[in-house]
Design a protein around this motif. Sequence first.
Motif, PDB file in Angstrom:
ATOM      1  N   THR A 207       0.840  -1.198   0.000  1.00 36.10           N
ATOM      2  CA  THR A 207       0.000   0.000   0.000  1.00 36.10           C
ATOM      3  C   THR A 207       0.877   1.250   0.000  1.00 36.10           C
ATOM      4  N   LEU A 222      -4.957   5.783   0.495  1.00 37.34           N
ATOM      5  CA  LEU A 222      -4.277   4.493   0.472  1.00 37.34           C
ATOM      6  C   LEU A 222      -4.487   3.833  -0.892  1.00 37.34           C
ATOM      7  N   THR A 224      -3.694   0.461  -2.697  1.00 37.40           N
ATOM      8  CA  THR A 224      -3.272  -0.903  -2.375  1.00 37.40           C
ATOM      9  C   THR A 224      -3.208  -1.759  -3.630  1.00 37.40           C
TER      10      THR A 224
END
Length: 385
Positions: A207, A222, A224
């Motif tokens: 991430t 974030l 990921t």
Amino acid sequence: MAKRHPRPRAHLVTQIIAFLFLIFGAAVALYPFYVGALNDMIDNYQLTKVEQANRASGAKRMAAMAAENRRLKREGLNANADPFTGMAKQQKADLNKDMLGTVTVPKLKLTVPLFQTLSEQTLEVGAAVVPGTSMPVGGANTHTVIAGHRGLVDRRLFSDLNRVQKGDVFVLKVFKKPLAYKVFRIQVVKPEDTSILKIEPGRDLATLLTCTPYMVNSHRLLITGKRVPYTAKVAKSVAQAQSSERWQQLAIFAAALGALGLLVLAMGKRIHTLLLRRHVFNLLFYRVDETGRPLAGVRYRLCKKNGQPLYRRGQMLEMTTDADGQGFIDHLPGGVYTLKELTPVRPWAVRVGKKKLRQAKMRFYPTKAQARAVRDEEGRWVIWR
């Protein structure tokens, strides 16, 4: 002979000070462009040197990080503090020894250094592994979280991370080992919400984490990705992105320096003109016919360099040659002028004046075609036509 203009120096000094402030202001305004590009170029150069220097210790450090990941697999991730406000920010690190490799996002044409220790020191020049998350060595049951700043004045870093979309690929290169991750999840969370940073059974995850919205920094973005094969296509996209980034940064740096250079050159020319205009001279020449006989009554008009008429006391600045063929205009500020011959019927013009500060006398500046018609004869300028 040129003489010093009797006007006070106050105007000249004021102009020079204004020019210096203008150049300083331009340098400040362009600072984010040239310093960011310069830092990126320096970082890329240092990355190569550091990777070579750390090659010998790479295997040992990879083994240590793998052991740390096995511990985290048993105990679970422990990212219990926001990386941008946690205590780890105060930790110091040897940047060269702490560097693991790079993070490359081909879509953004972005490559930044990757450090093992997260601190203000490392986040000012690159990205770093969030404490309590997996080390970036890959493998099942791992989840490495890498944090980076946005909005720094002197570096780009993760400023454009919001442009990444699902399906894009980013690559971690750790001690020459490339790890490719394909984005499948994008989240915006509050800083204290670290519970989502966890190991997912059997998965190899990474991430990228940064602040959002840009310059507000109230939440965390974030990005990921799940591990995918590092194929020749991915390797090519990384190489192209890094090459494009280098050329782009070089172009930005050159453009910023070029803009500053042009401004300095323009200001220098303007200051030179102001200094030159403080030195006055008299325009004196002789007009003769093709046999060398003086011509009286030939009318001339003195114009600016671009041909626009000059005025003195509300009248166009003109003169007529006397019985000796002499033309004379006194008290002219230094600079280059255009002298136009209005009679006889054929109009004709030549450049005249004073170009250099140390130039003692005025002179003519004929073109190659005018070289035979305008001559310096024993200190006297003579026009033959």
